[in-house]
Every structure is written in structure tokens, then in C-alpha cells.
Design a protein around this motif. Structure first.
Motif, short mmCIF file in Angstrom:
data_model
loop_
_atom_site.label_atom_id
_atom_site.label_comp_id
_atom_site.label_asym_id
_atom_site.label_seq_id
_atom_site.Cartn_x
_atom_site.Cartn_y
_atom_site.Cartn_z
N THR A 149 -6.88 6.01 3.93
CA THR A 149 -6.71 7.44 4.23
C THR A 149 -5.26 7.67 4.61
O THR A 149 -4.76 7.11 5.59
CB THR A 149 -7.62 7.88 5.39
N THR A 150 -4.56 8.47 3.81
CA THR A 150 -3.18 8.83 4.10
C THR A 150 -3.16 10.16 4.86
O THR A 150 -4.20 10.77 5.09
CB THR A 150 -2.36 8.97 2.80
N ILE A 151 -1.98 10.61 5.23
CA ILE A 151 -1.88 11.85 5.99
C ILE A 151 -2.44 13.02 5.18
O ILE A 151 -3.00 13.97 5.75
CB ILE A 151 -0.41 12.12 6.40
N GLU A 152 -2.34 12.97 3.83
CA GLU A 152 -2.91 14.04 3.01
C GLU A 152 -4.43 14.10 3.14
O GLU A 152 -5.03 15.17 3.04
CB GLU A 152 -2.54 13.86 1.53
N GLY A 153 -5.05 12.93 3.35
CA GLY A 153 -6.49 12.88 3.48
C GLY A 153 -7.01 13.40 4.80
O GLY A 153 -8.22 13.51 5.01
N LEU A 154 -6.09 13.72 5.73
CA LEU A 154 -6.47 14.25 7.04
C LEU A 154 -6.23 15.75 7.14
O LEU A 154 -6.25 16.30 8.24
CB LEU A 154 -5.69 13.51 8.14
N ASP A 155 -6.03 16.42 6.01
CA ASP A 155 -5.78 17.86 6.04
C ASP A 155 -6.91 18.61 6.72
O ASP A 155 -6.67 19.58 7.45
CB ASP A 155 -5.61 18.39 4.61
N ASP A 156 -8.15 18.19 6.47
CA ASP A 156 -9.30 18.91 7.02
C ASP A 156 -9.90 18.20 8.23
O ASP A 156 -10.98 18.57 8.69
CB ASP A 156 -10.38 19.07 5.94
N VAL A 191 0.83 -1.21 0.00
CA VAL A 191 0.00 0.00 0.00
C VAL A 191 0.86 1.26 0.00
O VAL A 191 0.53 2.25 -0.66
CB VAL A 191 -0.96 0.00 1.21
N ALA A 192 1.98 1.23 0.74
CA ALA A 192 2.86 2.41 0.79
C ALA A 192 3.38 2.76 -0.60
O ALA A 192 3.32 3.93 -1.03
CB ALA A 192 4.02 2.16 1.75
N ASP A 193 3.91 1.78 -1.31
CA ASP A 193 4.40 2.04 -2.67
C ASP A 193 3.25 2.42 -3.60
O ASP A 193 3.42 3.22 -4.52
CB ASP A 193 5.12 0.81 -3.22
N PHE A 194 2.08 1.82 -3.38
CA PHE A 194 0.91 2.10 -4.22
C PHE A 194 0.53 3.58 -4.14
O PHE A 194 0.37 4.25 -5.16
CB PHE A 194 -0.26 1.22 -3.79
N VAL A 195 0.39 4.11 -2.91
CA VAL A 195 -0.05 5.51 -2.78
C VAL A 195 1.07 6.47 -3.16
O VAL A 195 0.80 7.56 -3.68
CB VAL A 195 -0.57 5.79 -1.35
N ARG A 196 2.32 6.10 -2.91
CA ARG A 196 3.44 6.99 -3.22
C ARG A 196 3.72 7.04 -4.73
O ARG A 196 3.83 8.11 -5.32
CB ARG A 196 4.70 6.57 -2.48
N GLU A 197 3.84 5.87 -5.34
CA GLU A 197 4.28 5.80 -6.73
C GLU A 197 3.14 5.92 -7.74
O GLU A 197 3.32 6.46 -8.83
CB GLU A 197 5.05 4.51 -6.96
N LYS A 198 1.98 5.40 -7.39
CA LYS A 198 0.85 5.43 -8.32
C LYS A 198 0.00 6.68 -8.18
O LYS A 198 -0.60 7.15 -9.15
CB LYS A 198 -0.04 4.19 -8.11
N LEU A 199 -0.06 7.23 -6.95
CA LEU A 199 -0.96 8.36 -6.69
C LEU A 199 -0.23 9.63 -6.26
O LEU A 199 -0.88 10.64 -5.97
CB LEU A 199 -2.00 7.97 -5.62
N ASP A 200 1.11 9.58 -6.17
CA ASP A 200 1.92 10.74 -5.79
C ASP A 200 1.57 11.27 -4.40
O ASP A 200 1.75 12.45 -4.12
CB ASP A 200 1.77 11.88 -6.81
N LEU A 201 1.11 10.39 -3.51
CA LEU A 201 0.81 10.78 -2.13
C LEU A 201 2.03 10.42 -1.28
O LEU A 201 2.07 9.41 -0.59
CB LEU A 201 -0.45 10.06 -1.63
N THR A 202 3.04 11.29 -1.32
CA THR A 202 4.32 10.97 -0.71
C THR A 202 4.40 11.35 0.76
O THR A 202 5.47 11.29 1.36
CB THR A 202 5.46 11.68 -1.48
N GLY A 203 3.28 11.77 1.35
CA GLY A 203 3.28 12.03 2.79
C GLY A 203 3.46 10.76 3.60
O GLY A 203 3.90 10.81 4.75
#
Length: 401
Positions: free
Chosen positions: A73-80, A23-35
Motif C-alpha cells: 500500500t503506497t500513499i496513493e492507496g491511502l486516499d480514502d 519496491v520503491a522503483d517497482f511502484v514508481r517506474e512500473k506502476l507510475d505511483l510516484t507518491g
């Protein structure tokens, strides 16, 4: 390759990935969610912690295909998220971070504790955070930060949530069987229909005013009279031609300008598409440009405002600038004010040089930079700083240092 359909930060996605992709590589490399950060990659350090179906989980040891139908939900999804917002403020207040590498996973785990624990019990907080390792802080500030948020929320009569809002037990996604062919087909169909990029900024009907998060002051001079410079600033095409990486995407109108700017910083390439409105005041030769733009690949959004005033000087014209901006999304991680300030100085220097060439009658090609290369600007900046640093230790003419 497997087609994986799931929900990431409340957005349905459908992406092809190898079965071994975690999942870590999936969100970082596929979705650019590098948080989401990778540390030990063995599920020990907790840096990669995300929420899977609302439950903190190690994304480095969880296969993405096992999360078919799950909510990630990654850290970016917790902005709000209100709890995470309070925790961020408490982490700052209690000095609960230093290098910050463990902080995304630490915040996700701390949020779960704030939701679950009835009171700010230090022992329970330390036990709850025992799966998140930090090599910098000694944990004292982290524990104090979590305690303070729990205390404040309970004082506001915000009751703890039983099991932290968990709805199901068992492995991630176990309540959404990936083996149900009908469900999976429907999930992929929905993802395909819902996976649309955010509305392009250029399609926004009106350019809104905003309060900039960061404001920079800059100035430059050109050896030409203010009237000539002000007239050139009225030619949006000429201004865009002088700005490295900038281009117009539609014929400019008096009330609206649409364009793009391309930026390259090492391996990061971003193209911000956007629109702006231009305001001018001939009485005091001042103006204002307010714009909004986004880079669809990194899902980064920026709002910017440039205020300028032309001041006559003996050698020509001084241009006083106030540059305000707000940057959100992945690129905000490299948009530190100090770096932006230095890069802006270099960018404005290039713009001033191109503007001077144009005012002197040079051809448009001589005053155009094809791309804003941030790495070149950074290297130039480093050379200047090293030169200043070495100069501090160089002997002066009288032999002293």
C-alpha cells in the motif's frame, strides 16, 4: 527478468522486473505511483516508507521479488483511508510540512502510530517517528499533528489496535511463501485475470454532475457577431478542431460527445479519453459542457465543467468562461491551480485565435493544433513573467524607476 505477482493498493498486478529492483522503483517506474519518494536509498531517511502486509517498511531496501504475494500500500492507496485523511488535515492545521518531500513516508509511519498508541504520548510519538527524517520543520508541528489525531480518535472511543493490525511476524511476505509453486502459479493466474485498467470514461452511460474542486474564470473576445459565434459553438467538430490537442473519437450526438485530448508537459504525455454532454440556451446565448475523462497510463481521472456566455461588445463578441475541474491520480501532482490557471489562459488564447480564423473562413487545417504542449506554454508563460518583472525595474520616460 522475473515475473512478480502481488497486490498494490488493493489491485492485483503482474509485472516483469529485474531481480535487483526494489519496491520503491517497482511502484514508481512500473506502476507510475510516484507518491513514494526516494531519499537516501539506504533505509535511513524514511521518505520511501510504504505498507507491506499492513506494516510500515522501507521500500528502497526491500526487493520486489521478496514481496511475492504480499500486499503493498503506497500513499496513493491511502486516499480514502480515514486515519490518513485526519492526519492530512492535522498536518495542514499544525504546519507540519514545508517542502513536502518526506511527507508521504511520514504519513505512513504516523498512521501506524495513530492505530497503535493508546494515548498521545509525545515521547512515544518521537520515538516512533525517529526513522523518518525531515530537514524542514523541526518536527514540532509533526508531533503536534499526530498527537491531535490520537487525542480526537480516543475521545471518540476509537480504541487502539493491538500491534497496529499486524497479522504475521517475520520478513515481508513470509506468510505467503513464494517457494510454494502451486500458490505462485495461482497468484499469477489471478493477477493476469484481475489486472484490468479502470473502465474508460467514454463507456460511462451517463455524465454525472459534480462539484468542482477548482474553478477558474477566463474571457476572450473575437471580432464576430454573437449569433455567428453561438452557431459555431453548436458545431462540436469545429470547436474540437480549434482546441489544441483535442479530437473526436465518435460522431457527436445531440446528448453526448466522445473524444480525447492529448497533453505533453516535458517527459509526461497523457491522453485523456472521455465523454461529455452539451447544454445550450439560445435565449441568453449561454451554454454548459460537462465531461469526464481518464488517462489509462497514469490512472488519472478528471471531471470538468465549462460554462460560457456570449456578450455583445462594440468590436464583436466577448466570451465569458467559468472552468471547473477535479483531477485525481498521478497527474494531480502537477495540476496545481496556479499552474493550471496560467496554462488555461494560454490555451484559451490559442483557442480564440483558431476560432477567429475559422469564423473568418480559414480552412480547418489552419485552425488546428495537433497537440497541447504544456512545456511550450510554460516557457511562454515564464517569458511573459520575466518581461513583466524586468519592466518593473526599467526606467520610465522621466528617468525614474
Amino acid at each position: 527478468m522475473s515475473m512478480i505477482a502481488l497486490t498494490v493498493n488493493r489491485r492485483a498486478v503482474q509485472v516483469s522486473a529485474e531481480p535487483r529492483t526494489n519496491v520503491a522503483d517497482f511502484v514508481r517506474e512500473k506502476l507510475d505511483l510516484t507518491g513514494t519518494h526516494l531519499g537516501c536509498e539506504h533505509g535511513v531517511c524514511g521518505a520511501c516508507t510504504v505498507l507491506l502486509d499492513g506494516v510500515p517498511a522501507r521500500s528502497c531496501i526491500t526487493y520486489a521479488v521478496a514481496c511475492e504475494g504480499a500486499e503493498v500500500t503506497t500513499i496513493e492507496g491511502l486516499d480514502d483511508d480515514s486515519v490518513t485523511t485526519e492526519l492530512r488535515a492535522a498536518f495542514t492545521r499544525e504546519h507540519a510540512l514545508q517542502c513536502g518531500y518526506c511527507t508521504p513516508g511520514m504519513l505512513v509511519s504516523a498512521r501506524d502510530l495513530v492505530l497503535r498508541l493508546p494515548q498521545a504520548d509525545e515521547r512515544l510519538i518521537r520515538v516512533g517517528l525517529s526513522g523518518n527524517l525531515c530537514r524542514c520543520t523541526g518536527y514540532v508541528g509533526i508531533v503536534r499533528a499526530v498527537q491531535s489525531v490520537i487525542e480526537v480518535r480516543r475521545a471518540r472511543n476509537i480504541a487502539p489496535e493491538p500491534d497496529g493490525g499486524r497479522k504475521i511476524l517475520g520478513p515481508v511476505g513470509s506468510g505467503r511463501s513464494a517457494h510454494d509453486g502451486t500458490y505462485r502459479a495461482e497468484r499469477i493466474r489471478r493477477a493476469a485475470s484481475e489486472q484490468t485498467l479502470p473502465e474508460t470514461a467514454s463507456s460511462v452511460p451517463a455524465i454525472p454532475d459534480f462539484i468542482p474542486a477548482t474553478v477558474l474564470k477566463q474571457q476572450f473576445s473575437v471580432a464576430h457577431p454573437p449569433g455567428q459565434v453561438f452557431a459555431t459553438f453548436d458545431d462540436i467538430g469545429a470547436v474540437a478542431a480549434c482546441l489544441p490537442g483535442a479530437s473526436l473519437t465518435a460522431p457527436p450526438k445531440p446528448e453526448r460527445v466522445e473524444g480525447a485530448i492529448r497533453v505533453r508537459i516535458g517527459p509526461i504525455v497523457a491522453t485523456f479519453q472521455g465523454a461529455a454532454r452539451v447544454e445550450r440556451n439560445p435565449a441568453d446565448m449561454s451554454g454548459r459542457i460537462v465531461g469526464i475523462g481518464n488517462d489509462r497510463r497514469s490512472r488519472s481521472l478528471t471531471q470538468g465543467e465549462i460554462r460560457y456566455r456570449l456578450v455583445p461588445i462594440e468590436q464583436g463578441t466577448r466570451v465569458d468562461l467559468s472552468i471547473g475541474y477535479t483531477l485525481t491520480g498521478m497527474l494531480a501532482q502537477v495540476g496545481r491551480p496556479g499552474l493550471v490557471r496560467d496554462l488555461a489562459a494560454r490555451l484559451i488564447a490559442e483557442f480564440a485565435c483558431n476560432l477567429d480564423h475559422r469564423l473568418s473562413g480559414a480552412s480547418a487545417s489552419d485552425a488546428t493544433a495537433a497537440e497541447l504542449n504544456g512545456m511550450t506554454l510554460v516557457l511562454s508563460l515564464l517569458r511573459a513573467r520575466v518581461t513583466r518583472w524586468v519592466g518593473r525595474f526599467a526606467p520610465s520616460k522621466d528617468g525614474t524607476t
